[in-house]
Design a protein around this motif. Structure first.
Motif, short mmCIF file in Angstrom:
data_model
loop_
_atom_site.label_atom_id
_atom_site.label_comp_id
_atom_site.label_asym_id
_atom_site.label_seq_id
_atom_site.Cartn_x
_atom_site.Cartn_y
_atom_site.Cartn_z
N TRP A 120 -15.81 65.53 85.64
CA TRP A 120 -16.77 66.54 84.86
C TRP A 120 -17.99 67.04 86.10
O TRP A 120 -18.47 67.99 85.08
N GLN A 121 -18.70 65.66 86.40
CA GLN A 121 -19.63 66.19 87.54
C GLN A 121 -19.67 67.43 88.27
O GLN A 121 -20.86 68.26 89.09
N SER A 122 -17.95 66.91 88.90
CA SER A 122 -17.67 68.15 89.66
C SER A 122 -17.54 69.93 89.09
O SER A 122 -17.90 70.45 89.63
N GLU A 123 -17.11 69.68 87.45
CA GLU A 123 -16.61 71.06 87.27
C GLU A 123 -18.12 71.72 87.11
O GLU A 123 -18.21 72.79 86.80
N PHE B 253 -18.99 61.95 78.57
CA PHE B 253 -18.32 60.12 79.87
C PHE B 253 -19.07 59.49 80.08
O PHE B 253 -18.64 58.63 80.82
N ARG B 254 -20.25 59.51 80.59
CA ARG B 254 -21.37 59.21 81.40
C ARG B 254 -21.64 57.79 80.08
O ARG B 254 -22.03 56.69 80.52
N GLU B 255 -21.86 58.50 78.52
CA GLU B 255 -22.00 57.31 77.74
C GLU B 255 -20.96 56.70 77.72
O GLU B 255 -21.30 54.87 76.76
N GLU B 256 -19.58 57.32 78.01
CA GLU B 256 -18.74 56.02 76.97
C GLU B 256 -18.31 55.08 78.58
O GLU B 256 -17.97 54.04 78.46
N ALA B 257 -18.21 55.59 79.93
CA ALA B 257 -18.24 54.42 81.09
C ALA B 257 -19.47 53.21 80.85
O ALA B 257 -19.52 52.77 80.83
#
Length: 315
Positions: A138-141, A183-187
């Motif tokens: 998602w960071q790439s997106e 996804f940062r929070e999930e990680a």
């Protein structure tokens, strides 16, 4: 008439003489001392003799005047001693040491069953890896969407694309930013769960906090333990100290640095050098004494923590 009056005078004189004689007889009787009962015990008024003072050179006088004659006792302790307790629930599957074994800092003393925790750790590692991979995607997106939005801005300014197309590019950027945050929070949450699982996994290993000797062991194979259950008692072998108290009357002689002499009834004829290292600045009002700590200088291998030591100032 003359004769009658004469007779009356004689009778009156006789009565008067009789009364005077009786009065003199009573006075004579009162003048004699009272009789004393010979059976009564005499009352002594003599003062009892004073107690004899201690003769010069006697033990009582020496203890009262010379603090070096004062002897006391105290326990021999190591500077480092600790109860080793379980930190989590579990079943004991391995015991690696016994009473009297010397151990090093970090050495595993006992092992709890950790198979479930190992599986949980592996699962958490997979979750962390998946969350991090999706975060990178998602960071790439997000980078691509932000690049497309910049081109859409230029094309909108040039009236090449419609407002609707520009809004679509803007929405794509907002969407990718939200997914990156999710996804940062999930990680981060997965990493926290992994760390917690690792801590519990580490708690499956009962380790020695410092180098020393196993003094007690209360653990047995297959024992179910819970947090706080004491499994071992570890004591360091050195340095060794003796804790003792000194009465207020003798405390002036017990100052830091003074040499001491230790003995023990457990080893006849044994003597050990020492010195005072700490003196409490406060007198205990209940006992009228102070706490003193004496260090053992070059301790003998015969000494063991827990022994009762006799203490006196060195001559």
């Amino acid at each position: 008439m003359t004769t009658s009056f004469g007779c009356l005078d004689r009778r009156y004189c006789a009565v008067t003489i009789t009364l005077v004689a009786a009065a003199l007889l009573c006075a004579g009787c009162d003048s004699h001392p009272a009789a004393v009962d010979a059976s009564a015990a005499p009352v002594s008024t003599a003062t009892p003799p004073p107690k004899a003072a201690p003769e010069p050179g006697s033990t009582a006088l020496a203890e009262a005047t010379d603090p070096r004659s004062f002897t006391t006792t105290g326990p021999l302790v190591a500077e480092q001693q600790a109860d080793i307790a379980a930190e989590r629930n579990g079943r004991v599957v391995g015991i690696n040491v016994r009473i009297g074994d010397r151990v090093k800092k970090g050495q595993v003393l006992a092992q709890l069953d950790d198979r479930t925790l190992k599986s949980a750790c592996e699962s958490q590692k997979a979750r962390v890896a998946s969350a991090q991979a999706q975060l990178r995607e998602w960071q790439s997106e997000q980078l691509t969407a932000e690049s497309d939005l910049r081109r859409a801005d230029a094309m909108r300014d040039a009236k090449i694309i419609s407002e609707e197309n520009w809004e679509h590019a803007k929405y794509r950027v907002d969407e990718t930013i939200a997914e990156v945050s999710r996804f940062r929070e999930e990680a981060a949450a997965s990493e926290a769960d992994l760390n917690a699982a690792n801590v519990q996994l580490e708690q499956s290993h009962i380790v020695a906090p410092f180098a020393g000797v196993v003094g007690r062991s209360t653990v047995r194979p297959a024992q179910e333990v819970k947090p706080g259950d004491v499994l071992f008692w570890i004591t360091a072998e050195a340095p060794l100290e003796v804790l003792f108290t000194v009465p207020e009357t003798a405390m002036a002689a017990f100052t830091a640095g003074k040499p001491l002499e230790f003995a023990t009834a457990d080893i006849p004829g044994f003597h050990q050098e020492g010195r005072i290292v700490r003196v409490s600045p406060v007198v205990d009002p209940a006992s009228g004494s102070i706490q003193v700590v004496g260090a053992v200088v070059h301790p003998s291998k015969l000494l063991k923590p827990g022994m009762t030591m006799q203490v006196r100032l060195a001559p």
